[in-house]
Design a protein around this motif. Structure first.
Motif, short mmCIF file in Angstrom:
data_model
loop_
_atom_site.label_atom_id
_atom_site.label_comp_id
_atom_site.label_asym_id
_atom_site.label_seq_id
_atom_site.Cartn_x
_atom_site.Cartn_y
_atom_site.Cartn_z
N ASN A 106 -11.89 55.09 36.54
CA ASN A 106 -11.25 53.78 36.67
C ASN A 106 -11.80 52.98 37.85
OD1 ASN A 106 -9.46 54.38 34.48
ND2 ASN A 106 -8.30 55.65 35.90
N ASN A 107 -13.10 53.08 38.12
CA ASN A 107 -13.68 52.40 39.27
C ASN A 107 -13.50 50.88 39.22
OD1 ASN A 107 -15.66 51.58 37.45
ND2 ASN A 107 -17.22 52.95 38.26
N THR A 108 -13.39 50.32 38.03
CA THR A 108 -13.22 48.87 37.95
C THR A 108 -11.87 48.43 38.52
OG1 THR A 108 -12.43 49.08 35.67
CG2 THR A 108 -14.78 48.58 36.00
N ASP A 109 -10.91 49.34 38.58
CA ASP A 109 -9.61 49.01 39.18
C ASP A 109 -9.73 48.78 40.69
OD1 ASP A 109 -8.51 49.37 36.69
OD2 ASP A 109 -7.63 51.33 37.15
N LEU A 110 -10.82 49.26 41.28
CA LEU A 110 -11.01 49.14 42.72
C LEU A 110 -11.74 47.86 43.12
CD1 LEU A 110 -12.09 52.82 43.41
CD2 LEU A 110 -9.82 51.82 43.72
N ILE A 111 -12.35 47.20 42.17
CA ILE A 111 -13.13 46.00 42.48
C ILE A 111 -12.21 44.88 42.94
CG2 ILE A 111 -14.64 44.22 41.52
CD1 ILE A 111 -15.74 46.39 39.62
N GLY A 112 -12.59 44.29 44.09
CA GLY A 112 -11.83 43.17 44.60
C GLY A 112 -10.63 43.53 45.44
N ARG A 113 -10.37 44.80 45.66
CA ARG A 113 -9.23 45.23 46.47
C ARG A 113 -9.61 45.16 47.94
NH1 ARG A 113 -4.96 48.46 43.65
NH2 ARG A 113 -5.22 47.61 41.57
N ASP A 114 -8.79 44.49 48.74
CA ASP A 114 -9.00 44.41 50.20
C ASP A 114 -10.45 44.12 50.54
OD1 ASP A 114 -6.31 44.98 50.72
OD2 ASP A 114 -6.69 47.12 50.50
N VAL A 115 -11.04 43.17 49.89
CA VAL A 115 -12.45 42.84 50.09
C VAL A 115 -12.66 42.28 51.50
CG1 VAL A 115 -14.35 41.39 49.32
CG2 VAL A 115 -12.81 42.42 47.65
N SER A 116 -13.58 42.87 52.21
CA SER A 116 -13.94 42.41 53.54
C SER A 116 -15.45 42.54 53.69
CB SER A 116 -13.24 43.23 54.61
OG SER A 116 -13.70 42.85 55.88
N PRO A 117 -16.18 41.43 53.63
CA PRO A 117 -17.64 41.51 53.66
C PRO A 117 -18.21 41.72 55.06
CG PRO A 117 -16.95 39.24 53.52
CD PRO A 117 -15.70 40.09 53.45
#
Length: 127
Positions: A106-117
């Motif tokens: 389920n790696n796609t569930d992690l995309i965009g979570r707490d994004v900090s570049p």
């Protein structure tokens, strides 16, 4: 906690993330525990010796334990040892799993979570 990084991410940036943001203690030693992905069974006596030895060695030396982060083979026993004897304070566990993105369920569930570049550049075309 997790971070998804590009293949060209600078190791120094990752280290700073772990030390500053995640407040992990700087390691005095690294234990790299890797093995095949085949599951196997340890006898209770051997499992207890492995678990106690790994955690005692890591605690007494201020080591980080590096694994492939996959719940099979020897890495599964490392995870069980840390969960059982590593304490509840995540910062004191200092266990790091380096896992290929495609292997994570389920790696796609992690995309965009707490994004900090601020830490690490993303791979071209990655979300």
């Amino acid at each position: 906690m997790f971070v998804r990084v590009s293949v060209d991410s600078k190791p120094e940036a990752l280290l700073q993330l772990m030390l500053r943001e995640w407040q992990m203690d700087r390691p005095k030693l690294l234990f790299s525990v890797h093995g095949g992905s085949e599951n196997f069974t340890l006898t209770p006596k051997v499992k207890q010796a492995f678990t106690k030895g790994l955690i005692t060695a890591a605690r007494s030396t201020g080591a980080w334990i590096l694994t492939d982060g996959i719940n099979t083979g020897v890495s599964k026993y490392v995870g069980e040892a840390v969960k059982t004897f590593g304490g509840h304070n995540l910062r004191k566990r200092n266990t790091v799993g380096v896992t290929p993105w495609g292997v994570i369920d389920n790696n796609t569930d992690l995309i965009g979570r707490d994004v900090s570049p601020t830490c690490c550049p993303r791979a071209p075309g990655s979300p």
